[in-house]
Design a protein around this motif. Sequence first.
Motif, short mmCIF file in Angstrom:
data_model
loop_
_atom_site.label_atom_id
_atom_site.label_comp_id
_atom_site.label_asym_id
_atom_site.label_seq_id
_atom_site.Cartn_x
_atom_site.Cartn_y
_atom_site.Cartn_z
N VAL A 173 0.34 -28.97 53.52
CA VAL A 173 -0.81 -29.66 52.93
C VAL A 173 -0.29 -30.68 51.93
N GLN A 174 -0.59 -31.94 52.15
CA GLN A 174 -0.11 -33.01 51.29
C GLN A 174 -1.28 -33.83 50.75
N MET A 175 -1.10 -34.40 49.57
CA MET A 175 -2.17 -35.14 48.91
C MET A 175 -1.73 -36.57 48.64
N VAL A 176 -2.65 -37.51 48.86
CA VAL A 176 -2.44 -38.92 48.51
C VAL A 176 -3.43 -39.25 47.41
N PHE A 177 -2.90 -39.70 46.28
CA PHE A 177 -3.73 -39.91 45.10
C PHE A 177 -4.30 -41.33 45.05
N GLN A 178 -5.24 -41.50 44.15
CA GLN A 178 -5.96 -42.77 44.02
C GLN A 178 -5.07 -43.91 43.56
N ASP A 179 -4.22 -43.64 42.60
CA ASP A 179 -3.49 -44.70 41.92
C ASP A 179 -2.08 -44.85 42.48
N PRO A 180 -1.81 -45.88 43.28
CA PRO A 180 -0.45 -46.05 43.81
C PRO A 180 0.54 -46.48 42.75
N TYR A 181 0.05 -46.91 41.58
CA TYR A 181 0.95 -47.31 40.50
C TYR A 181 1.45 -46.10 39.72
N GLY A 182 0.61 -45.07 39.61
CA GLY A 182 1.00 -43.91 38.83
C GLY A 182 1.58 -42.76 39.63
N SER A 183 1.43 -42.80 40.97
CA SER A 183 1.86 -41.65 41.77
C SER A 183 3.31 -41.72 42.23
N LEU A 184 3.98 -42.84 41.98
CA LEU A 184 5.39 -42.98 42.36
C LEU A 184 6.27 -43.06 41.12
N HIS A 185 7.42 -42.41 41.16
CA HIS A 185 8.33 -42.43 40.02
C HIS A 185 8.90 -43.84 39.87
N PRO A 186 8.72 -44.48 38.70
CA PRO A 186 9.13 -45.88 38.56
C PRO A 186 10.64 -46.11 38.62
N ARG A 187 11.43 -45.06 38.36
CA ARG A 187 12.89 -45.22 38.34
C ARG A 187 13.56 -44.72 39.59
N GLN A 188 12.78 -44.40 40.60
CA GLN A 188 13.34 -43.97 41.88
C GLN A 188 13.10 -45.04 42.93
N THR A 189 14.09 -45.22 43.79
CA THR A 189 13.90 -46.11 44.93
C THR A 189 12.99 -45.43 45.95
N VAL A 190 12.50 -46.21 46.90
CA VAL A 190 11.69 -45.65 47.98
C VAL A 190 12.48 -44.56 48.71
N ASP A 191 13.76 -44.79 48.92
CA ASP A 191 14.61 -43.80 49.58
C ASP A 191 14.63 -42.49 48.80
N GLN A 192 14.76 -42.56 47.49
CA GLN A 192 14.77 -41.34 46.67
C GLN A 192 13.41 -40.65 46.67
N ILE A 193 12.34 -41.46 46.65
CA ILE A 193 10.98 -40.90 46.66
C ILE A 193 10.73 -40.12 47.94
N LEU A 194 11.21 -40.66 49.06
CA LEU A 194 11.00 -40.00 50.34
C LEU A 194 11.97 -38.84 50.56
N SER A 195 13.14 -38.91 49.94
CA SER A 195 14.13 -37.84 50.09
C SER A 195 13.75 -36.59 49.32
N GLU A 196 12.99 -36.74 48.23
CA GLU A 196 12.68 -35.60 47.36
C GLU A 196 11.95 -34.48 48.08
N PRO A 197 10.83 -34.73 48.81
CA PRO A 197 10.18 -33.61 49.49
C PRO A 197 11.06 -32.96 50.56
N LEU A 198 11.94 -33.75 51.18
CA LEU A 198 12.86 -33.18 52.17
C LEU A 198 13.83 -32.20 51.51
N ALA A 199 14.30 -32.57 50.32
CA ALA A 199 15.22 -31.69 49.59
C ALA A 199 14.49 -30.43 49.11
#
Length: 263
Positions: free
Chosen positions: A90-116
Amino acid sequence: MSDLHGKSGTGAPVLIADALGVDFGPFRAVDGVSFEVRPGESLGLVGESGSGKSTILRAIAGLAPISSGAVRFEGKPLGKRREKAFYRHVQMVFQDPYGSLHPRQTVDQILSEPLAIHRIADGERRIRQALDEVGLGSGFRFRYPHQLSGGQRQRVAIARALITEPELLLLDEPTSALDASVQAEILNLLEEIRQHRRLSSILVSHDLAVITHLCERLIVMQSGREVETLTSRQLVAGEVTKPYTRELMAASEGFRRKEPVPA
């Protein structure tokens, strides 16, 4: 849109809410709401701000307390705390795309985190596939969120939600923070993904046009309670029974929905 509308929803429910109640101190945010979501079905929750629709999503996700009633996912009751495995499915997509992503992580790191977190192998393939599926491609892989537009950020958030291959998506106003032209792109993307993956989803919105574009059924919410449950076709045809639903329709200027074209 394809003829998926009206043809999904067969099989045992993916999720069942039975008389769900959520309290914050003396305030009753959700009051005895019941519904079910079947495989491949998209259910909409619509109402004004404060109607309890987003609180229902947060209660399912374990981000708000369930005070009464019960929620079952794939036949199993959800306790006060969600097991890690739950968040793979079960995964959730939030309203604010500016606040839901870590500003100091690359897209690669953001996508790698749930896999890890879930110890999912084949990360390289999954990252490439997720980016392709949301229309970004590998060229965005090592960019930071501040280098992306609002629509691109929301595509990354959707890719992050998809990368664990969930059965259910919880969508909390996923387009309301975006420009109108970008909203349409994201809505079409979500519909394509749902059809391709046969995903179940619950979509929260105050916008009837958004709800009827993506959902077969919808629950109209007011003050934490269910007003009525309709199919999207019934809403478009004006086959509503409650005055509050008619008020929502009147307030939703430009409310339109095209009928799906048979495949």
